[in-house]
Each structure stands twice: as C-alpha cells, then as structure tokens.
Design a protein around this motif. Structure first.
Motif, PDB file in Angstrom:
ATOM      1  N   ARG A   6       0.802  -1.249   0.081  1.00 33.53           N
ATOM      2  CA  ARG A   6       0.059  -0.106   0.071  1.00 33.53           C
ATOM      3  C   ARG A   6       0.702   1.485   0.024  1.00 33.53           C
ATOM      4  O   ARG A   6       0.368   2.244  -0.641  1.00 33.53           O
ATOM      5  N   ILE A   7       2.108   1.085   0.548  1.00 30.06           N
ATOM      6  CA  ILE A   7       3.011   2.456   0.707  1.00 30.06           C
ATOM      7  C   ILE A   7       3.888   2.532  -0.617  1.00 30.06           C
ATOM      8  O   ILE A   7       4.393   3.668  -0.833  1.00 30.06           O
ATOM      9  N   ALA A   8       4.014   1.612  -1.428  1.00 28.95           N
ATOM     10  CA  ALA A   8       4.559   1.610  -2.656  1.00 28.95           C
ATOM     11  C   ALA A   8       4.458   2.947  -3.663  1.00 28.95           C
ATOM     12  O   ALA A   8       5.222   3.422  -3.984  1.00 28.95           O
ATOM     13  N   PRO A   9       3.194   3.015  -3.802  1.00 24.84           N
ATOM     14  CA  PRO A   9       2.708   4.207  -4.590  1.00 24.84           C
ATOM     15  C   PRO A   9       3.222   5.448  -3.999  1.00 24.84           C
ATOM     16  O   PRO A   9       3.475   6.235  -4.817  1.00 24.84           O
ATOM     17  N   LEU A  10       3.104   5.602  -2.672  1.00 28.10           N
ATOM     18  CA  LEU A  10       3.809   7.013  -2.205  1.00 28.10           C
ATOM     19  C   LEU A  10       5.222   7.030  -2.492  1.00 28.10           C
ATOM     20  O   LEU A  10       5.678   8.127  -2.637  1.00 28.10           O
ATOM     21  N   PHE A  11       5.877   6.027  -2.355  1.00 27.17           N
ATOM     22  CA  PHE A  11       7.401   5.907  -2.708  1.00 27.17           C
ATOM     23  C   PHE A  11       7.554   6.096  -4.214  1.00 27.17           C
ATOM     24  O   PHE A  11       8.675   6.883  -4.589  1.00 27.17           O
ATOM     25  N   LEU A  53      13.939   5.470  -3.440  1.00 27.26           N
ATOM     26  CA  LEU A  53      12.757   5.217  -3.063  1.00 27.26           C
ATOM     27  C   LEU A  53      12.227   4.416  -4.173  1.00 27.26           C
ATOM     28  O   LEU A  53      11.292   3.456  -4.040  1.00 27.26           O
ATOM     29  N   LEU A  54      12.629   4.556  -5.442  1.00 29.71           N
ATOM     30  CA  LEU A  54      12.304   3.843  -6.567  1.00 29.71           C
ATOM     31  C   LEU A  54      12.519   2.214  -6.299  1.00 29.71           C
ATOM     32  O   LEU A  54      11.485   1.388  -6.379  1.00 29.71           O
ATOM     33  N   ALA A  55      13.595   1.864  -5.760  1.00 33.31           N
ATOM     34  CA  ALA A  55      14.024   0.585  -5.577  1.00 33.31           C
ATOM     35  C   ALA A  55      13.197   0.103  -4.399  1.00 33.31           C
ATOM     36  O   ALA A  55      12.826  -0.912  -4.316  1.00 33.31           O
ATOM     37  N   LEU A  56      12.791   0.926  -3.357  1.00 27.28           N
ATOM     38  CA  LEU A  56      12.183   0.519  -2.507  1.00 27.28           C
ATOM     39  C   LEU A  56      10.820   0.152  -2.692  1.00 27.28           C
ATOM     40  O   LEU A  56      10.284  -0.966  -1.902  1.00 27.28           O
ATOM     41  N   ALA A  57      10.186   1.043  -3.481  1.00 28.16           N
ATOM     42  CA  ALA A  57       8.852   0.849  -4.082  1.00 28.16           C
ATOM     43  C   ALA A  57       8.668  -0.735  -4.797  1.00 28.16           C
ATOM     44  O   ALA A  57       7.953  -1.381  -4.533  1.00 28.16           O
ATOM     45  N   ILE A  58       9.769  -0.809  -5.879  1.00 29.49           N
ATOM     46  CA  ILE A  58       9.851  -2.133  -6.461  1.00 29.49           C
ATOM     47  C   ILE A  58       9.963  -3.264  -5.611  1.00 29.49           C
ATOM     48  O   ILE A  58       9.714  -4.373  -5.762  1.00 29.49           O
ATOM     49  N   GLY A  59      10.914  -3.081  -4.607  1.00 29.44           N
ATOM     50  CA  GLY A  59      11.201  -4.283  -3.643  1.00 29.44           C
ATOM     51  C   GLY A  59      10.564  -4.224  -2.540  1.00 29.44           C
ATOM     52  O   GLY A  59      10.815  -4.869  -1.389  1.00 29.44           O
ATOM     53  N   ALA A  60       9.422  -3.496  -2.377  1.00 26.43           N
ATOM     54  CA  ALA A  60       8.751  -3.550  -1.124  1.00 26.43           C
ATOM     55  C   ALA A  60       8.378  -4.768  -0.387  1.00 26.43           C
ATOM     56  O   ALA A  60       8.120  -5.113   0.672  1.00 26.43           O
ATOM     57  N   GLU A  61       7.911  -5.794  -1.556  1.00 22.92           N
ATOM     58  CA  GLU A  61       7.260  -7.090  -0.982  1.00 22.92           C
ATOM     59  C   GLU A  61       8.537  -8.080  -0.480  1.00 22.92           C
ATOM     60  O   GLU A  61       8.152  -8.928   0.282  1.00 22.92           O
TER      61      GLU A  61
END
Length: 122
Positions: A6-11, A53-61
């Motif tokens: 849910r937080i990935a789009p914010l990142f 942040l882009l990497a964190l969004a991609i790898g959030a799972e």
C-alpha cells in the motif's frame, strides 16, 4: 494487502518528485549566485534518494523494512532539502535543526535498508 504494497505508490510519487526537484535545483545552482551551494546540496540529496525510493517501491514485497526506510528517507529528504532551499530563497530555514534532523532521518533510512538484509521475505 500488506503495508508495503500500500505504501509503494507513495514511494513512486516521492521518487518522481525528488527526481524532478533534484534536476531543477541543479539547474538553479548552476545558474544562481551567492548561496548556490545550498541549492546544490539540496539537489544532490533529492537526486540521491529518488532512485532509492524507486528501488524500495519495487522491492517493497521482499524487504520487511522497506516501509520504514522509505518513510525515513522521504521525511529526511523533505526536511534537509527543504531547509536548505528555504534558507537560500526565504532567508531562514524551516525550523532550528531541520537540516540535521533530516540528515539523521536519511541516515536511519539507509540503516533500515541494511537491517532489512537480515529480515527479508523470501
């Protein structure tokens, strides 16, 4: 749905905004006089943290600490860069110790990524 999903789009949002701001601030620093070093430092922090942040969004799972790391990096970058830009263009910073507080938040964001190496999801 997990918190990280849910937080990935914010990142993604802040990655784009920081990238945009970083390039704009770099141009302002290149063409500005006086305290251009303040704007250059703000640009560097935005451009360094946008891909993170882009990497964190991609790898959030995969990374349990992605949400914590991302929030710390977002808040830290906003405080650090915002304080320097405010100081340059408004004549005073956001509040006392805003830039160092932001700097520490960014550092702890990176530390949260490192901690994530030991708590990752398979």
């Amino acid at each position: 749905m997990m918190l990280n999903a849910r937080i990935a789009p914010l990142f993604y949002l802040f990655a784009g905004l920081f990238g945009f701001a970083g390039v704009g601030l770099a141009a302002a620093a290149a063409h500005g006089g006086g305290d251009a070093h303040l704007v250059a430092s703000a640009s560097a922090m935005c451009l360094a943290h946008a891909p993170a942040l882009l990497a964190l969004a991609i790898g959030a799972e995969k990374l349990r600490t992605a949400w914590l790391a991302g929030i710390l990096i977002v808040v830290g970058t906003l405080l650090f860069a915002g304080d320097l830009v405010a100081l340059r263009y408004l004549g005073s910073g956001l509040f006392p110790l805003a830039a160092p507080t932001g700097g520490f938040a960014m550092m702890f964001g990176w530390l949260a990524i490192a901690v994530g190496a030991f708590t990752r999801r398979d």
